[in-house]
Every structure is written in C-alpha cells, then in structure tokens.
Motif scaffolding. Structure first.
Motif, PDB file in Angstrom:
ATOM      1  N   ARG A  12       0.598  -1.373  -0.158  1.00 15.01           N
ATOM      2  CA  ARG A  12      -0.050  -0.072  -0.089  1.00 15.01           C
ATOM      3  C   ARG A  12       0.687   1.174   0.064  1.00 15.01           C
ATOM      4  O   ARG A  12       0.456   2.114  -0.791  1.00 15.01           O
ATOM      5  CB  ARG A  12      -0.815   0.115   1.199  1.00 15.01           C
ATOM      6  CG  ARG A  12      -2.037  -1.137   1.167  1.00 15.01           C
ATOM      7  CD  ARG A  12      -3.055  -0.910   2.315  1.00 15.01           C
ATOM      8  NE  ARG A  12      -2.194  -1.532   3.412  1.00 15.01           N
ATOM      9  CZ  ARG A  12      -2.969  -1.495   4.645  1.00 15.01           C
ATOM     10  NH1 ARG A  12      -4.044  -1.268   4.829  1.00 15.01           N
ATOM     11  NH2 ARG A  12      -2.072  -2.054   5.750  1.00 15.01           N
ATOM     12  N   PHE A  13       1.780   1.396   0.955  1.00 13.75           N
ATOM     13  CA  PHE A  13       2.828   2.388   0.789  1.00 13.75           C
ATOM     14  C   PHE A  13       3.518   2.684  -0.601  1.00 13.75           C
ATOM     15  O   PHE A  13       3.874   3.639  -0.937  1.00 13.75           O
ATOM     16  CB  PHE A  13       3.782   1.977   2.191  1.00 13.75           C
ATOM     17  CG  PHE A  13       4.634   3.390   2.356  1.00 13.75           C
ATOM     18  CD1 PHE A  13       4.230   4.622   2.672  1.00 13.75           C
ATOM     19  CD2 PHE A  13       6.211   3.010   2.351  1.00 13.75           C
ATOM     20  CE1 PHE A  13       5.137   5.739   2.758  1.00 13.75           C
ATOM     21  CE2 PHE A  13       6.868   4.121   2.466  1.00 13.75           C
ATOM     22  CZ  PHE A  13       6.355   5.594   2.724  1.00 13.75           C
ATOM     23  N   GLY A  15       3.228   1.429  -3.316  1.00 13.04           N
ATOM     24  CA  GLY A  15       2.235   1.535  -4.306  1.00 13.04           C
ATOM     25  C   GLY A  15       1.555   2.689  -4.717  1.00 13.04           C
ATOM     26  O   GLY A  15       1.592   3.538  -5.827  1.00 13.04           O
ATOM     27  N   SER A  16       1.335   3.578  -3.543  1.00 12.11           N
ATOM     28  CA  SER A  16       1.065   4.951  -3.416  1.00 12.11           C
ATOM     29  C   SER A  16       1.756   5.997  -3.987  1.00 12.11           C
ATOM     30  O   SER A  16       1.611   6.784  -4.490  1.00 12.11           O
ATOM     31  CB  SER A  16       0.202   5.129  -2.001  1.00 12.11           C
ATOM     32  OG  SER A  16       1.196   5.167  -1.228  1.00 12.11           O
ATOM     33  N   ILE A  17       3.066   5.622  -3.620  1.00 11.19           N
ATOM     34  CA  ILE A  17       4.140   6.410  -4.005  1.00 11.19           C
ATOM     35  C   ILE A  17       4.317   6.320  -5.603  1.00 11.19           C
ATOM     36  O   ILE A  17       4.603   7.343  -6.071  1.00 11.19           O
ATOM     37  CB  ILE A  17       5.663   6.004  -3.114  1.00 11.19           C
ATOM     38  CG1 ILE A  17       5.440   6.396  -1.884  1.00 11.19           C
ATOM     39  CG2 ILE A  17       6.851   6.727  -3.733  1.00 11.19           C
ATOM     40  CD1 ILE A  17       6.795   6.135  -1.016  1.00 11.19           C
ATOM     41  N   LYS A  19       2.262   5.655  -7.801  1.00 12.91           N
ATOM     42  CA  LYS A  19       1.128   6.319  -8.272  1.00 12.91           C
ATOM     43  C   LYS A  19       1.225   7.837  -8.207  1.00 12.91           C
ATOM     44  O   LYS A  19       0.877   8.457  -9.315  1.00 12.91           O
ATOM     45  CB  LYS A  19      -0.227   5.726  -7.629  1.00 12.91           C
ATOM     46  CG  LYS A  19      -0.688   4.478  -8.116  1.00 12.91           C
ATOM     47  CD  LYS A  19      -2.083   4.024  -7.518  1.00 12.91           C
ATOM     48  CE  LYS A  19      -2.303   2.695  -7.872  1.00 12.91           C
ATOM     49  NZ  LYS A  19      -3.653   2.124  -7.029  1.00 12.91           N
ATOM     50  N   GLU A  20       1.536   8.371  -6.946  1.00 20.95           N
ATOM     51  CA  GLU A  20       1.748   9.721  -6.872  1.00 20.95           C
ATOM     52  C   GLU A  20       2.865  10.368  -7.817  1.00 20.95           C
ATOM     53  O   GLU A  20       2.703  11.480  -8.368  1.00 20.95           O
ATOM     54  CB  GLU A  20       1.940  10.188  -5.544  1.00 20.95           C
ATOM     55  CG  GLU A  20       1.872  11.563  -5.067  1.00 20.95           C
ATOM     56  CD  GLU A  20       0.347  12.308  -5.300  1.00 20.95           C
ATOM     57  OE1 GLU A  20       0.460  13.434  -5.587  1.00 20.95           O
ATOM     58  OE2 GLU A  20      -0.492  11.443  -5.306  1.00 20.95           O
ATOM     59  N   ASP A  23       1.724  10.491 -11.326  1.00 20.74           N
ATOM     60  CA  ASP A  23       0.918  11.737 -11.546  1.00 20.74           C
ATOM     61  C   ASP A  23       1.637  12.901 -11.358  1.00 20.74           C
ATOM     62  O   ASP A  23       1.171  14.117 -12.027  1.00 20.74           O
ATOM     63  CB  ASP A  23      -0.098  11.811 -10.178  1.00 20.74           C
ATOM     64  CG  ASP A  23      -1.205  10.583 -10.092  1.00 20.74           C
ATOM     65  OD1 ASP A  23      -1.371  10.058 -11.586  1.00 20.74           O
ATOM     66  OD2 ASP A  23      -1.922  10.427  -9.335  1.00 20.74           O
ATOM     67  N   LYS A  37       2.075  -8.304  -8.003  1.00 22.10           N
ATOM     68  CA  LYS A  37       2.214  -6.620  -7.600  1.00 22.10           C
ATOM     69  C   LYS A  37       2.818  -5.933  -8.895  1.00 22.10           C
ATOM     70  O   LYS A  37       2.409  -4.976  -9.083  1.00 22.10           O
ATOM     71  CB  LYS A  37       3.200  -6.523  -6.476  1.00 22.10           C
ATOM     72  CG  LYS A  37       2.504  -7.350  -5.001  1.00 22.10           C
ATOM     73  CD  LYS A  37       1.282  -6.250  -4.658  1.00 22.10           C
ATOM     74  CE  LYS A  37       0.940  -6.535  -3.348  1.00 22.10           C
ATOM     75  NZ  LYS A  37      -0.552  -5.803  -2.840  1.00 22.10           N
ATOM     76  N   PHE A  41       0.731  -2.722 -10.845  1.00 21.90           N
ATOM     77  CA  PHE A  41       1.263  -1.435 -10.859  1.00 21.90           C
ATOM     78  C   PHE A  41       1.789  -1.084 -12.050  1.00 21.90           C
ATOM     79  O   PHE A  41       2.190   0.166 -11.996  1.00 21.90           O
ATOM     80  CB  PHE A  41       2.322  -1.059  -9.362  1.00 21.90           C
ATOM     81  CG  PHE A  41       1.550  -1.197  -8.173  1.00 21.90           C
ATOM     82  CD1 PHE A  41       0.782   0.348  -7.959  1.00 21.90           C
ATOM     83  CD2 PHE A  41       1.316  -2.092  -7.399  1.00 21.90           C
ATOM     84  CE1 PHE A  41       0.306   0.039  -6.766  1.00 21.90           C
ATOM     85  CE2 PHE A  41       0.658  -1.994  -6.081  1.00 21.90           C
ATOM     86  CZ  PHE A  41       0.101  -0.911  -5.926  1.00 21.90           C
TER      87      PHE A  41
END
Length: 223
Positions: A12-13, A15-17, A19-20, A23, A37, A41
């Motif tokens: 979760r950690f 993966g969120s990095i 994506k951000e 972006d 995984k 991603f």
C-alpha cells in the motif's frame, strides 16, 4: 530534466508512492519480488520489473545506481529491507529513503547508511490522534521529538485580533508561517494582519508551546 525514482516494494505504501510520482510526471521504476504486484502497478509506472533486490547482481542489472532516488518500501520482511538498503548504499545510490517497521529497524537502517527513514503508520497515527484530541487541529507534522508544524483553525477567541495583538512569538514561542483564508494563502503574514474565525493558521514551534497556545487561544467551547 525529470528525476528518476525507483520504488522497491509495492504494498500500500510503495504502491501509493508509485502512483503519486507518476501523477507528478516523474519517471518511476516499480520493483517487487511478487509478479502479481508488478503487474498491478505496471500501468502506473514508467517501467515495472520483478526482481529480488537482496541480490546485488539483480540490482546492478537494473542500473539502480543511475536513479536519483530509491525508496525502499518493503513491507514486513525486515531482513530484506535491511539487505536491500545495504546493497543500495554499496552501489552508490545518491538518495535512499526507507520505510521502517519499528525503532530498532530504524537504528539499523541509519547505521548502514540510509539517508532518510520514515514511519508512515506511526506518523499517520500521531496525526490522527492529534486530530481526534482537538477539533481545532486540522493537521500535524512532527519535525523532531520536540518540534512540529500544526494547522490550527481560528475560533472566537482570536477573531478580529491582529498577530501583533496576540504576540504569539513572545508569549508562546510559536511562529505563524502562513494563514489560509478560503482559497487564499498568506505566507509570512504581516504583524497587523487581523485573524478571522475559520482562518487556518500554519504554526511552527515546540510541542509544549503549541499545546499551551492552543489551550489558551484556540480551544473554543463553541463549535
């Protein structure tokens, strides 16, 4: 030039990095030992690969030393996190940020050369706790064991008072970095700036001083 990032560990950690950063228009290499995984991603990364990052040869084959910043976001496997960090240090990655599971893990990471160690779960827990304890605290960022940056919402006690009148620096040792009023933000506000109810004050100071100031001026009885 775009900075090049590599994120190792796609929970979760991590993966969120990925994506951000994607972006934000950065180049991102997503790495995990789990093929599912990596596939998950791949659309959010510039490149996504399956690799065992505790293997120095595998890391070198990825050209990892050419990345500006590598984030080690490996989940529960502390040994893999430590070994991966050690490999990154040895190959000469210029900036390494590592997620720590606990204080002992952090001590080891600092000793072997991690440039920055983060505790996302602990830090988020601290922020949520401060938010729950006081309705006036919107956000909380710990700078050290003693100093923080806090977002406080202005209430009746400071409404129509200027920063000069309140004299927060002299009375509490706190500095107002900025004031947010609706969509507007006033950075380094002047001393004659009058505060309004619902203004958001971005405050920096010692934890004990911020708490004292909040109790005196921001802990309104009314909603």
């Amino acid at each position: 030039m775009k900075k090049q990032f590599a994120v190792i560990g796609l929970g979760r950690f991590g993966g969120s990095i990925v994506k951000e950063l994607n972006d934000l228009g950065m180049e991102v290499l997503a790495i995990d030992i789990n093929e599912d995984k990596v596939n998950e991603f791949a659309p959010a990364a510039t490149h996504a690969v399956m690799a065992d990052t505790t293997d120095e040869n595998a890391l070198r084959s990825l050209g990892i030393r050419n990345f500006d910043h590598v984030i080690v976001a490996i989940g529960d496997n502390i040994q893999s996190s430590i070994l991966t960090t050690l490999m990154l240090v040895e190959v000469g990655v210029p900036h390494i940020t590592v997620k720590a599971q606990n204080d002992y893990h952090e001590k080891v990471l600092n000793k072997i050369g991690a440039h920055k160690v983060v505790h996302p779960e602990r830090d988020m827990g601290i922020r949520i706790a401060h938010n729950l304890v006081s309705k006036n605290v919107l956000d909380y960022l710990e700078l050290s064991d003693e100093y923080s940056i806090v977002e406080l919402i202005a209430g009746d006690r400071v409404h129509n008072h200027s920063l000069m009148d309140l004299d927060l620096r002299a009375k509490y040792g706190c500095n107002i970095m900025a004031i947010k009023r609706g969509e507007d933000i006033n950075v380094s506000p002047a001393a004659d700036e009058n505060l309004k109810k619902q203004d958001i004050l971005i405050v920096i100071g010692a934890d004990r001083d911020i708490t004292r100031m909040e109790q005196d001026l921001f802990d309104d009885d009314s909603d």
